[in-house]
Design a protein around this motif. Structure first.
Motif, PDB file in Angstrom:
ATOM      1  N   UNK A 215       0.814  -1.202   0.000  1.00  0.00           N
ATOM      2  CA  UNK A 215       0.000   0.000   0.000  1.00  0.00           C
ATOM      3  C   UNK A 215       0.856   1.263   0.000  1.00  0.00           C
ATOM      4  N   UNK A 216       1.940   1.246   0.788  1.00  0.00           N
ATOM      5  CA  UNK A 216       2.826   2.410   0.866  1.00  0.00           C
ATOM      6  C   UNK A 216       3.522   2.663  -0.460  1.00  0.00           C
ATOM      7  N   UNK A 217       3.993   1.611  -1.094  1.00  0.00           N
ATOM      8  CA  UNK A 217       4.673   1.774  -2.381  1.00  0.00           C
ATOM      9  C   UNK A 217       3.719   2.278  -3.454  1.00  0.00           C
ATOM     10  N   UNK A 218       2.506   1.761  -3.454  1.00  0.00           N
ATOM     11  CA  UNK A 218       1.518   2.197  -4.426  1.00  0.00           C
ATOM     12  C   UNK A 218       1.186   3.669  -4.243  1.00  0.00           C
ATOM     13  N   UNK A 219       1.109   4.122  -2.980  1.00  0.00           N
ATOM     14  CA  UNK A 219       0.778   5.518  -2.689  1.00  0.00           C
ATOM     15  C   UNK A 219       1.904   6.471  -3.065  1.00  0.00           C
ATOM     16  N   UNK A 220       3.095   5.921  -3.349  1.00  0.00           N
ATOM     17  CA  UNK A 220       4.252   6.745  -3.696  1.00  0.00           C
ATOM     18  C   UNK A 220       4.797   6.386  -5.075  1.00  0.00           C
ATOM     19  N   UNK A 221       3.876   6.184  -6.003  1.00  0.00           N
ATOM     20  CA  UNK A 221       4.234   5.898  -7.399  1.00  0.00           C
ATOM     21  C   UNK A 221       5.195   4.723  -7.525  1.00  0.00           C
ATOM     22  N   UNK A 222       4.938   3.691  -6.707  1.00  0.00           N
ATOM     23  CA  UNK A 222       5.714   2.453  -6.716  1.00  0.00           C
ATOM     24  C   UNK A 222       7.166   2.634  -6.284  1.00  0.00           C
ATOM     25  N   UNK A 223       7.445   3.739  -5.610  1.00  0.00           N
ATOM     26  CA  UNK A 223       8.782   3.920  -5.037  1.00  0.00           C
ATOM     27  C   UNK A 223       8.920   2.989  -3.835  1.00  0.00           C
ATOM     28  N   UNK A 224       9.945   2.146  -3.849  1.00  0.00           N
ATOM     29  CA  UNK A 224      10.106   1.112  -2.819  1.00  0.00           C
ATOM     30  C   UNK A 224      10.985   1.624  -1.681  1.00  0.00           C
ATOM     31  N   UNK A 225      10.349   2.049  -0.606  1.00  0.00           N
ATOM     32  CA  UNK A 225      11.080   2.605   0.528  1.00  0.00           C
ATOM     33  C   UNK A 225      10.825   1.840   1.829  1.00  0.00           C
ATOM     34  N   UNK A 226       9.953   0.849   1.780  1.00  0.00           N
ATOM     35  CA  UNK A 226       9.637   0.060   2.966  1.00  0.00           C
ATOM     36  C   UNK A 226      10.287  -1.316   2.843  1.00  0.00           C
ATOM     37  N   UNK A 227      11.184  -1.632   3.772  1.00  0.00           N
ATOM     38  CA  UNK A 227      11.836  -2.937   3.790  1.00  0.00           C
ATOM     39  C   UNK A 227      11.246  -3.799   4.911  1.00  0.00           C
ATOM     40  N   UNK A 228      11.286  -5.107   4.723  1.00  0.00           N
ATOM     41  CA  UNK A 228      10.735  -6.036   5.710  1.00  0.00           C
ATOM     42  C   UNK A 228      11.749  -7.124   6.029  1.00  0.00           C
ATOM     43  N   UNK A 229      11.857  -7.449   7.305  1.00  0.00           N
ATOM     44  CA  UNK A 229      12.613  -8.626   7.738  1.00  0.00           C
ATOM     45  C   UNK A 229      11.779  -9.367   8.767  1.00  0.00           C
ATOM     46  N   UNK A 230      11.944 -10.693   8.786  1.00  0.00           N
ATOM     47  CA  UNK A 230      11.137 -11.513   9.692  1.00  0.00           C
ATOM     48  C   UNK A 230      12.017 -12.132  10.782  1.00  0.00           C
ATOM     49  N   UNK A 231      11.474 -12.151  11.984  1.00  0.00           N
ATOM     50  CA  UNK A 231      12.136 -12.774  13.125  1.00  0.00           C
ATOM     51  C   UNK A 231      11.420 -14.070  13.461  1.00  0.00           C
ATOM     52  N   UNK A 232      12.131 -14.991  14.072  1.00  0.00           N
ATOM     53  CA  UNK A 232      11.541 -16.297  14.383  1.00  0.00           C
ATOM     54  C   UNK A 232      10.617 -16.251  15.597  1.00  0.00           C
ATOM     55  N   UNK A 233      10.755 -15.227  16.422  1.00  0.00           N
ATOM     56  CA  UNK A 233       9.934 -15.133  17.634  1.00  0.00           C
ATOM     57  C   UNK A 233       8.484 -14.800  17.315  1.00  0.00           C
ATOM     58  N   UNK A 234       7.595 -15.199  18.209  1.00  0.00           N
ATOM     59  CA  UNK A 234       6.184 -14.863  18.072  1.00  0.00           C
ATOM     60  C   UNK A 234       5.934 -13.444  18.556  1.00  0.00           C
TER      61      UNK A 234
END
Length: 258
Positions: A215-234
């Motif tokens: 949603x964030x990228x779409x709202x900014x003309x597909x500019x990719x500024x949000x990165x994601x990483x996943x942790x094993x913890x709940x």
């Protein structure tokens, strides 16, 4: 004798009317963190802890403000604060109004009804502003190099503040929710306008955080500024994950420490 160990410093900052008051109670120098008392623009008293930067390099250190989840307090974020402190950050951890040591006679999350909780969380935006103001006034910190780190519903407060604060250079959202007490986090991240944003979440939250990212990228003309990483913890123990600090710092050093 105890009083002689503490220095009480009060400063008034001109940022509009009324002027918020910032009072710091500074603990002995050997302490890893210093207890602080802040007064918000609407005259609410808050408690917190300031982790002064431990690395003394050239120039002023970057600042980080840690914002806890609704119904929690700042203490679970102290581990992350201490980690960032060792890496050269000055870090403030607050107990938001109605939470932890900032509970008052008329402000207690535990006893508040749903309507009162919504109001508490809305006005907690003033708590974040007071925290950011405190960090700007620290002589060893860079006044325009602020990172906001919010967990759970605290991510909403981080995003809300970052939208209007030019001093914010980066945002980290830990296991964020889509909507927190009426604030749409997904739309809010879209309003950050490309501000570097990092989401850390458990794998079980993948659907939520990828939706926020898209949603964030779409709202900014597909500019990719949000990165994601996943942790094993709940979700309920993510702040205790031993990799959390390393993930956060590894990303931040390329964003705010160059």
């Amino acid at each position: 004798m105890i009083a002689s160990l503490f220095l009480v410093a009060t400063s008034l900052i001109s940022v509009g009317e009324p002027q918020p008051e910032v009072t710091a109670i500074v603990a002995p120098s050997e302490a890893k963190s210093q207890p602080v008392r802040l007064r918000t623009e609407d005259k609410q008293d808050l408690s917190g802890r300031y982790f002064a930067p431990s690395k003394k390099g050239k120039g002023r250190a970057p600042a980080a403000l840690l914002i806890h989840d609704e119904g929690s307090c700042g203490q679970p974020m102290d581990g992350l604060a201490a980690y960032l402190q060792k890496k050269g950050f000055g870090v403030l951890v607050l107990d938001l109004r109605g939470h932890g040591s900032s509970v008052g006679d008329k402000m207690d999350w535990e006893t508040a009804d749903p309507k009162e909780r919504k109001a508490l969380w809305a006005f907690a935006a003033k708590d974040v502003s007071a925290g950011a103001l405190f960090l700007r006034k620290q002589s060893d910190l860079h006044a325009s190099n602020l990172t906001l780190i919010g967990t759970g519903a605290g991510a909403a407060l981080a995003v809300r503040h970052a939208i209007d604060d030019d001093a914010t250079q980066a945002v980290i959202l830990i296991d964020p929710v889509k909507i927190a007490q009426g604030f749409d986090v997904m739309k809010g991240v879209g309003k950050l306008g490309g501000l570097p944003t990092f989401i850390l979440a458990p794998k079980a939250a993948k659907k939520t955080v990828t939706a926020i990212q898209a949603s964030a990228h779409k709202a900014n003309d597909d500019y990719e500024f949000v990165e994601i990483s996943y942790l094993s913890s709940k979700s309920d123990v993510i702040l205790e994950d031993k990799k959390l600090g390393n993930f956060a710092y590894s990303w931040l050093k390329d964003q705010v420490m160059n």
